[in-house]
Scaffold this motif. Structure first.
Motif, PDB file in Angstrom:
ATOM      1  N   VAL A   1       2.227   1.954  -3.340  1.00 15.88           N
ATOM      2  CA  VAL A   1       1.083   2.518  -4.141  1.00 15.88           C
ATOM      3  C   VAL A   1       1.000   3.894  -3.934  1.00 15.88           C
ATOM      4  CG1 VAL A   1      -1.406   2.458  -5.021  1.00 15.88           C
ATOM      5  CG2 VAL A   1       0.021   0.311  -4.686  1.00 15.88           C
ATOM      6  N   SER A   2       0.750   4.386  -2.762  1.00  9.38           N
ATOM      7  CA  SER A   2       0.779   5.693  -2.434  1.00  9.38           C
ATOM      8  C   SER A   2       1.785   6.259  -2.875  1.00  9.38           C
ATOM      9  CB  SER A   2       0.613   5.690  -0.826  1.00  9.38           C
ATOM     10  OG  SER A   2       0.553   6.983  -0.338  1.00  9.38           O
ATOM     11  N   GLU A   3       2.789   6.030  -2.693  1.00  9.32           N
ATOM     12  CA  GLU A   3       4.251   6.831  -3.162  1.00  9.32           C
ATOM     13  C   GLU A   3       4.270   7.076  -4.697  1.00  9.32           C
ATOM     14  OE1 GLU A   3       7.711   4.945  -1.541  1.00  9.32           O
ATOM     15  OE2 GLU A   3       7.405   5.527   0.314  1.00  9.32           O
ATOM     16  N   LYS A   4       3.780   6.061  -5.322  1.00 10.24           N
ATOM     17  CA  LYS A   4       3.718   6.109  -6.937  1.00 10.24           C
ATOM     18  C   LYS A   4       2.608   7.388  -7.276  1.00 10.24           C
ATOM     19  CE  LYS A   4       2.683   3.775 -11.034  1.00 10.24           C
ATOM     20  NZ  LYS A   4       2.216   2.412 -11.577  1.00 10.24           N
ATOM     21  N   GLY A   5       1.666   7.032  -6.419  1.00  7.78           N
ATOM     22  CA  GLY A   5       0.440   8.190  -6.878  1.00  7.78           C
ATOM     23  C   GLY A   5       0.916   9.523  -6.499  1.00  7.78           C
ATOM     24  N   ALA A   6       1.516   9.639  -5.510  1.00  5.99           N
ATOM     25  CA  ALA A   6       2.092  10.948  -5.051  1.00  5.99           C
ATOM     26  C   ALA A   6       3.078  11.543  -5.858  1.00  5.99           C
ATOM     27  CB  ALA A   6       2.682  10.914  -3.356  1.00  5.99           C
ATOM     28  N   HIS A   7       3.971  10.608  -6.339  1.00  7.70           N
ATOM     29  CA  HIS A   7       5.112  10.906  -7.289  1.00  7.70           C
ATOM     30  C   HIS A   7       4.261  11.644  -8.592  1.00  7.70           C
ATOM     31  CE1 HIS A   7       8.983  11.165  -9.220  1.00  7.70           C
ATOM     32  NE2 HIS A   7       8.549  10.402 -10.240  1.00  7.70           N
ATOM     33  N   GLU A   8       3.206  10.794  -9.223  1.00  7.45           N
ATOM     34  CA  GLU A   8       2.522  11.231 -10.401  1.00  7.45           C
ATOM     35  C   GLU A   8       1.928  12.533 -10.341  1.00  7.45           C
ATOM     36  OE1 GLU A   8       0.256   7.841 -11.293  1.00  7.45           O
ATOM     37  OE2 GLU A   8       1.817   6.480 -11.964  1.00  7.45           O
ATOM     38  N   ASN A   9       1.228  12.615  -9.026  1.00  8.21           N
ATOM     39  CA  ASN A   9       0.645  14.149  -9.080  1.00  8.21           C
ATOM     40  C   ASN A   9       1.417  15.341  -8.336  1.00  8.21           C
ATOM     41  OD1 ASN A   9      -1.902  12.861  -9.744  1.00  8.21           O
ATOM     42  ND2 ASN A   9      -2.213  11.792  -7.772  1.00  8.21           N
TER      43      ASN A   9
ATOM     44  N   GLU B   1       0.921  -1.206   0.035  1.00  6.76           N
ATOM     45  CA  GLU B   1      -0.160   0.015   0.120  1.00  6.76           C
ATOM     46  C   GLU B   1       0.847   1.190  -0.185  1.00  6.76           C
ATOM     47  OE1 GLU B   1      -2.208  -0.670   3.445  1.00  6.76           O
ATOM     48  OE2 GLU B   1      -3.789  -1.722   2.514  1.00  6.76           O
TER      49      GLU B   1
END
Length: 58
Positions: free
Chosen positions: A43-51, A40
């Motif tokens: 996934v959170s770090e990937k989403g934060a990096h994309e946004n 989890e």
């Protein structure tokens, strides 16, 4: 009331073995929980990096 030598061994097993079994149980299930949290977290770090930089602060 007569005390038997087996009574001492039984209580020794309960006093020593109980916490050991409880610790083993907690170790096994906390390992499973940490693995899920790691996935989890990734996934959170990937989403934060994309946004990054896209959100607006009012």
């Amino acid at each position: 009331m007569e005390w038997d030598i087996a009574d001492g061994w039984v209580w020794a097993l309960v006093i020593v073995g109980g916490p050991l079994l409880l610790g083993l149980f907690m170790y096994v299930f906390s390992g499973r929980r940490n693995r899920l949290n790691r996935v989890e977290r990734e996934v959170s770090e990937k989403g934060a990096h994309e946004n990054w930089g896209k959100e607006r602060i009012h």
